[in-house]
Scaffold this motif. Sequence first.
Motif, PDB file in Angstrom:
ATOM      1  N   PRO A 134       0.960  -1.158   0.044  1.00  0.00           N
ATOM      2  CA  PRO A 134      -0.105  -0.071   0.068  1.00  0.00           C
ATOM      3  C   PRO A 134       0.930   1.299  -0.100  1.00  0.00           C
ATOM      4  N   MET A 135       1.190   1.821  -1.115  1.00  0.00           N
ATOM      5  CA  MET A 135       2.210   2.666  -1.295  1.00  0.00           C
ATOM      6  C   MET A 135       2.086   3.929  -0.501  1.00  0.00           C
ATOM      7  N   GLU A 136       0.590   4.425  -0.674  1.00  0.00           N
ATOM      8  CA  GLU A 136       0.395   5.808  -0.066  1.00  0.00           C
ATOM      9  C   GLU A 136       0.648   5.574   1.621  1.00  0.00           C
ATOM     10  N   LYS A 137       0.489   4.239   2.361  1.00  0.00           N
ATOM     11  CA  LYS A 137       1.078   4.086   3.615  1.00  0.00           C
ATOM     12  C   LYS A 137       2.372   3.981   4.046  1.00  0.00           C
ATOM     13  N   ILE A 138       3.264   3.498   3.003  1.00  0.00           N
ATOM     14  CA  ILE A 138       4.626   3.525   2.783  1.00  0.00           C
ATOM     15  C   ILE A 138       5.262   4.840   2.964  1.00  0.00           C
ATOM     16  N   LYS A 139       4.589   5.724   1.903  1.00  0.00           N
ATOM     17  CA  LYS A 139       5.194   6.909   1.816  1.00  0.00           C
ATOM     18  C   LYS A 139       4.753   7.687   3.277  1.00  0.00           C
ATOM     19  N   TYR A 140       3.498   7.659   3.829  1.00  0.00           N
ATOM     20  CA  TYR A 140       3.131   8.062   5.047  1.00  0.00           C
ATOM     21  C   TYR A 140       4.243   7.835   6.093  1.00  0.00           C
ATOM     22  N   GLY A 141       4.411   6.540   6.238  1.00  0.00           N
ATOM     23  CA  GLY A 141       5.588   6.135   7.377  1.00  0.00           C
ATOM     24  C   GLY A 141       6.909   6.932   6.949  1.00  0.00           C
ATOM     25  N   ILE A 142       7.355   6.953   5.574  1.00  0.00           N
ATOM     26  CA  ILE A 142       8.629   7.545   5.380  1.00  0.00           C
ATOM     27  C   ILE A 142       8.645   9.132   5.590  1.00  0.00           C
ATOM     28  N   ASP A 143       7.557   9.737   5.488  1.00  0.00           N
ATOM     29  CA  ASP A 143       7.186  10.983   5.950  1.00  0.00           C
ATOM     30  C   ASP A 143       7.458  11.449   7.163  1.00  0.00           C
ATOM     31  N   GLN A 144       7.323  10.421   8.011  1.00  0.00           N
ATOM     32  CA  GLN A 144       7.262  10.496   9.664  1.00  0.00           C
ATOM     33  C   GLN A 144       8.877  10.248  10.064  1.00  0.00           C
ATOM     34  N   ILE A 145       9.640   9.914   9.294  1.00  0.00           N
ATOM     35  CA  ILE A 145      11.010   9.553   9.520  1.00  0.00           C
ATOM     36  C   ILE A 145      11.640  10.785  10.381  1.00  0.00           C
ATOM     37  N   GLN A 146      11.518  12.004  10.079  1.00  0.00           N
ATOM     38  CA  GLN A 146      12.192  13.051  10.712  1.00  0.00           C
ATOM     39  C   GLN A 146      11.680  13.587  12.209  1.00  0.00           C
ATOM     40  N   MET A 147      10.632  12.768  12.324  1.00  0.00           N
ATOM     41  CA  MET A 147       9.951  13.118  13.725  1.00  0.00           C
ATOM     42  C   MET A 147      10.791  12.604  14.644  1.00  0.00           C
ATOM     43  N   GLN A 148      11.433  13.371  15.822  1.00  0.00           N
ATOM     44  CA  GLN A 148      12.339  12.650  16.418  1.00  0.00           C
ATOM     45  C   GLN A 148      11.835  11.905  17.681  1.00  0.00           C
ATOM     46  N   GLY A 149      10.470  12.150  17.767  1.00  0.00           N
ATOM     47  CA  GLY A 149       9.891  11.181  18.944  1.00  0.00           C
ATOM     48  C   GLY A 149       9.794   9.819  18.260  1.00  0.00           C
ATOM     49  N   ASN A 150      10.124   9.564  17.089  1.00  0.00           N
ATOM     50  CA  ASN A 150       9.909   8.275  16.659  1.00  0.00           C
ATOM     51  C   ASN A 150      11.337   7.523  16.443  1.00  0.00           C
ATOM     52  N   HIS A 151      12.573   8.415  16.848  1.00  0.00           N
ATOM     53  CA  HIS A 151      13.915   7.700  17.056  1.00  0.00           C
ATOM     54  C   HIS A 151      13.869   6.981  18.460  1.00  0.00           C
ATOM     55  N   HIS A 152      13.527   5.914  18.289  1.00  0.00           N
ATOM     56  CA  HIS A 152      14.121   5.021  19.507  1.00  0.00           C
ATOM     57  C   HIS A 152      14.102   3.558  18.937  1.00  0.00           C
ATOM     58  N   SER A 153      15.348   2.911  19.317  1.00  0.00           N
ATOM     59  CA  SER A 153      15.538   1.434  18.826  1.00  0.00           C
ATOM     60  C   SER A 153      14.406   0.645  18.925  1.00  0.00           C
ATOM     61  N   ASN A 154      13.949   0.664  20.260  1.00  0.00           N
ATOM     62  CA  ASN A 154      12.922  -0.315  20.544  1.00  0.00           C
ATOM     63  C   ASN A 154      11.622  -0.016  19.806  1.00  0.00           C
ATOM     64  N   ARG A 155      11.315   1.024  19.329  1.00  0.00           N
ATOM     65  CA  ARG A 155      10.452   1.243  18.208  1.00  0.00           C
ATOM     66  C   ARG A 155      10.734   0.344  16.792  1.00  0.00           C
ATOM     67  N   PHE A 156      11.936   0.669  16.544  1.00  0.00           N
ATOM     68  CA  PHE A 156      12.313  -0.170  15.216  1.00  0.00           C
ATOM     69  C   PHE A 156      12.024  -1.628  15.514  1.00  0.00           C
ATOM     70  N   GLU A 157      12.521  -2.158  16.875  1.00  0.00           N
ATOM     71  CA  GLU A 157      12.500  -3.557  17.020  1.00  0.00           C
ATOM     72  C   GLU A 157      10.994  -4.073  16.893  1.00  0.00           C
ATOM     73  N   GLN A 158      10.044  -3.381  17.483  1.00  0.00           N
ATOM     74  CA  GLN A 158       8.397  -3.685  17.288  1.00  0.00           C
ATOM     75  C   GLN A 158       8.170  -3.495  16.006  1.00  0.00           C
ATOM     76  N   ALA A 159       8.571  -2.300  15.152  1.00  0.00           N
ATOM     77  CA  ALA A 159       8.018  -2.127  13.863  1.00  0.00           C
ATOM     78  C   ALA A 159       8.363  -3.349  12.895  1.00  0.00           C
ATOM     79  N   ILE A 160       9.088  -4.052  12.865  1.00  0.00           N
ATOM     80  CA  ILE A 160       9.684  -5.235  12.053  1.00  0.00           C
ATOM     81  C   ILE A 160       8.897  -6.632  12.500  1.00  0.00           C
ATOM     82  N   LEU A 161       8.364  -6.670  13.490  1.00  0.00           N
ATOM     83  CA  LEU A 161       7.842  -7.990  14.077  1.00  0.00           C
ATOM     84  C   LEU A 161       6.367  -8.257  13.124  1.00  0.00           C
ATOM     85  N   THR A 162       6.168  -9.583  12.839  1.00  0.00           N
ATOM     86  CA  THR A 162       4.881 -10.059  12.400  1.00  0.00           C
ATOM     87  C   THR A 162       4.119 -10.901  13.655  1.00  0.00           C
ATOM     88  N   THR A 163       4.237 -12.278  13.473  1.00  0.00           N
ATOM     89  CA  THR A 163       3.813 -13.004  14.437  1.00  0.00           C
ATOM     90  C   THR A 163       4.698 -13.198  15.791  1.00  0.00           C
TER      91      THR A 163
END
Length: 412
Positions: A134-163
């Motif tokens: 869903p490319m519009e959602k991918i673009k939305y995610g990329i647009d949030q990269i510069q938001m400093q509140g999103n820069h935490h390694s545990n958020r990356f660890e959570q974001a890559i999970l599936t089951t």
Amino acid sequence: MTEQVKQVGEQEVTLLPEGNIATPQGFTAGGVHCGIRKTKLDFGWVYSDVPATTAGVYTTNIFQAAPLKVTQESISSGQKIQALLVNSGIANACTGEQGLADAYQMRKWGAEAFRVPEQFTAIASTGLIGEPLPMEKIKYGIDQIQMQGNHHSNRFEQAILTTDTREKAIAVEIEIDGQKISIGGAAKGSGMIHPNMATMLSFITTDAAVEAEALSLALKDITNTSFNMITVDGDTSTNDMVLVLANGKAGNELLHEGHPDWSLFKQGLAIVCEALAKEIARDGEGATKLVEVQVEGAESDQAARAVSKAIISSNLIKTAIHGADANWGRIITAIGYSDQPVDPDKVSISLGPVLVVNKGMPVPFDEAAAKDHLLQDNVSIHTDLGSGTGKATAWGCDLSYDYVRINASYRT
């Protein structure tokens, strides 16, 4: 948790209690919810403030997903990566020309967001096969990269999970050329895990300066004794990869196979890879136990790896472990069909501390003691083939009722 130290010859590898993929100097990581999944974080990134020498290994599944093709192209252009973007929920696999175009677009947007060349950008996707991104959602995610509140390694660890049921992270510290060097990592993996190239996503960072060819050879060698030695269900996925990024920010002399501390660096990398591999096995879909299979006395290490994989991959053994049934006959059977040179009259088997087979013959054993071991969270099976010096260790999990429940409704 306190620091743990592992001795490597006269030197030490320190396990950092709160270590993660952003522990090495110059790396940041983060994650957001972009809307692919209902509520969970589903888009993450790792960034190095300088280009990092990069090595990778990839799934052996013939249906390689579009993100793997694009990332391999990026790395082959100069073996340097500075930005990594990962989405979960949709795998972008078996999606044809449109899927490949979407993968390139994801790379392009990511490069623009981080202000780096496209060829310095890697991408990965994990989740449902056969659905377009869903490319519009991918673009939305990329647009949030510069938001400093999103820069935490545990958020990356959570974001890559599936089951997965938990995040998987580690970092270690070593000293080379008088400089402290860190190696950190994060991984995802819970189902579709089989020892034939990782079948998962794993990302490793280090602030060490490392020669590209040496890093690549080290990763391939270590993968064979870590990620390639785990199994959950015998399925090899379409999207899986391991990437190592080395940005040189620690200021050490360039590491290569002739460097006096090369073995120390390689051991540090191996500790990170093995720890992540074991966490994936422990977190198998529906799993209640981590199972470790040790094989020694084989004619070669390769033969030992094959035997240990046969044992850890057996569904009959996995269900017996789930039920705490000391059914050693299933272990004998798996050894027998491993297609390796084995003398049945020399094989011995132990379940934890309990010897159940000695030189091919059953021995009286304490059923209660064996059952007690199989009821533990960590179960070990030891096999001595009695025919050589080859040895290997594999990791997996039990097979529970929940595995069927989870996978019977994965799409819904």
